[in-house]
Design an enzyme around this catalytic site. Sequence first.
Site, PDB file in Angstrom:
ATOM      1  N   SER A 171      41.876  31.207  38.924  1.00 25.37           N
ATOM      2  CA  SER A 171      43.275  30.781  38.821  1.00 25.37           C
ATOM      3  C   SER A 171      43.475  29.953  37.555  1.00 25.37           C
ATOM      4  O   SER A 171      44.609  29.793  37.102  1.00 25.37           O
ATOM      5  CB  SER A 171      43.684  29.970  40.057  1.00 25.37           C
ATOM      6  OG  SER A 171      42.775  28.920  40.294  1.00 25.37           O
ATOM      7  N   ASP A 196      33.929  31.009  40.374  1.00 24.79           N
ATOM      8  CA  ASP A 196      34.591  32.263  40.734  1.00 24.79           C
ATOM      9  C   ASP A 196      34.200  33.366  39.739  1.00 24.79           C
ATOM     10  O   ASP A 196      34.415  33.204  38.521  1.00 24.79           O
ATOM     11  CB  ASP A 196      36.109  31.998  40.628  1.00 24.79           C
ATOM     12  CG  ASP A 196      36.925  32.861  41.544  1.00 24.79           C
ATOM     13  OD1 ASP A 196      36.347  33.687  42.267  1.00 24.79           O
ATOM     14  OD2 ASP A 196      38.159  32.680  41.546  1.00 24.79           O
ATOM     15  N   LYS A 223      31.825  32.726  44.028  1.00 20.98           N
ATOM     16  CA  LYS A 223      32.807  33.391  44.905  1.00 20.98           C
ATOM     17  C   LYS A 223      33.131  34.748  44.302  1.00 20.98           C
ATOM     18  O   LYS A 223      33.201  34.864  43.068  1.00 20.98           O
ATOM     19  CB  LYS A 223      34.084  32.554  45.007  1.00 20.98           C
ATOM     20  CG  LYS A 223      35.186  33.267  45.804  1.00 20.98           C
ATOM     21  CD  LYS A 223      36.373  32.380  46.084  1.00 20.98           C
ATOM     22  CE  LYS A 223      37.430  32.397  45.012  1.00 20.98           C
ATOM     23  NZ  LYS A 223      38.012  33.748  44.747  1.00 20.98           N
ATOM     24  N   GLU A 231      35.787  38.312  45.081  1.00 21.56           N
ATOM     25  CA  GLU A 231      36.860  38.901  45.873  1.00 21.56           C
ATOM     26  C   GLU A 231      36.452  40.284  46.371  1.00 21.56           C
ATOM     27  O   GLU A 231      35.816  41.042  45.640  1.00 21.56           O
ATOM     28  CB  GLU A 231      38.124  39.045  45.006  1.00 21.56           C
ATOM     29  CG  GLU A 231      38.698  37.719  44.549  1.00 21.56           C
ATOM     30  CD  GLU A 231      39.991  37.892  43.747  1.00 21.56           C
ATOM     31  OE1 GLU A 231      40.532  39.012  43.664  1.00 21.56           O
ATOM     32  OE2 GLU A 231      40.459  36.867  43.202  1.00 21.56           O
ATOM     33  N   GLU A 271      43.070  34.502  52.222  1.00 22.63           N
ATOM     34  CA  GLU A 271      44.281  34.177  51.458  1.00 22.63           C
ATOM     35  C   GLU A 271      45.470  35.009  51.925  1.00 22.63           C
ATOM     36  O   GLU A 271      45.394  36.247  51.994  1.00 22.63           O
ATOM     37  CB  GLU A 271      44.019  34.407  49.957  1.00 22.63           C
ATOM     38  CG  GLU A 271      45.228  34.050  49.103  1.00 22.63           C
ATOM     39  CD  GLU A 271      44.917  33.877  47.619  1.00 22.63           C
ATOM     40  OE1 GLU A 271      43.730  33.876  47.231  1.00 22.63           O
ATOM     41  OE2 GLU A 271      45.884  33.719  46.845  1.00 22.63           O
TER      42      GLU A 271
HETATM   43  O1  KIV Z   1      41.010  31.248  41.833  1.00 20.36           O
HETATM   44  C1  KIV Z   1      41.297  30.467  42.747  1.00 20.36           C
HETATM   45  O2  KIV Z   1      41.690  29.321  42.527  1.00 20.36           O
HETATM   46  C2  KIV Z   1      41.171  30.943  44.110  1.00 20.36           C
HETATM   47  C3  KIV Z   1      41.708  30.084  45.199  1.00 20.36           C
HETATM   48  C4  KIV Z   1      43.169  30.216  45.246  1.00 20.36           C
HETATM   49  C5  KIV Z   1      41.076  30.363  46.506  1.00 20.36           C
HETATM   50  O3  KIV Z   1      40.684  31.997  44.333  1.00 20.36           O
END
Ligand code: KIV
Length: 286
Positions: A55, A93, A122, A124, A191
Amino acid sequence: MTYGGEPTQRSKVTVRTLREMKERGQKIVSTTAYDFPSAVIADQAGIDLILVGDSVGMVVLGYDSTIPVTMAEMSHHVRAVARARPRALLVADLPFNSFQASAEDAVRNSGRFLKRGAEAVKLEGGRRMLPQIEAIVHADIPVLGHLGLTPQSVHQFGGYRVQARGREAADALLEDALLLEKAGCFALILECIPLELGAEVSRALRIPTIGIGAGPDCDGQVLVLHDLIGLTFGKPARFVRRYADVAGTMRDSLLAFGEDVRSGRYPSEAESYLAAPAIPKAEPSA
Ligand code: KIV
């Protein structure tokens, strides 16, 4: 400027801590951080999991979606957050195109994040990402799964919309969640799904769920830091609760600074340096 956080008495949060929190019925609190000061402050506030989310692309770098975010950009932010040495679990992420093509990519890029100070990654996606998840876990890197509205799939979804509203899609998501748990994910982000499904998945799993727009019955909640402090622009999503107006505070501070400079009120003498006092001449000795 001051640097560094208060020395913390509480012990380091690990993936085990999060599992134990679920078992105790203790809610997990998570937010994003993309830089050193945010990480220090998040830690001072007792956040359990800090996510260096992709994000960052939309919130800080001005992209229209998270798709343009690169490993190099993410690495820059992961390093900055890691320098805060947070007590919170630090999760990085994996950005678009860093893991989808192969398990090898997924392991290599996850490893790069760990070398930069992350403690978990993390990614997706549901069952189609099982080979990647299994390979990363096999490399002893903890994985946080992410189901529901996965923003890297925005074009496939045709926009940012609530997912799995119908029974069939809800069953598919629940099945994905169970598969991700079996593959070794230590927790799941859910989400933008109906609150009933958030509760159902949370009950079905032994690993914790962390919701963002997934209702109150998830085992924890995450919000993007800039959303919750009021430093994003445009209409916030329904699930965002604003706790501050940091954009307003910044704007007011800069307006006041501008007025002070233009009127000559800044800087004052107390905010300026004086030349060294003249050194008295020595008397000639008799
Ligand atoms: O990229 C991010 O900040 C996210 C969160 C919204 C869970 O994936």
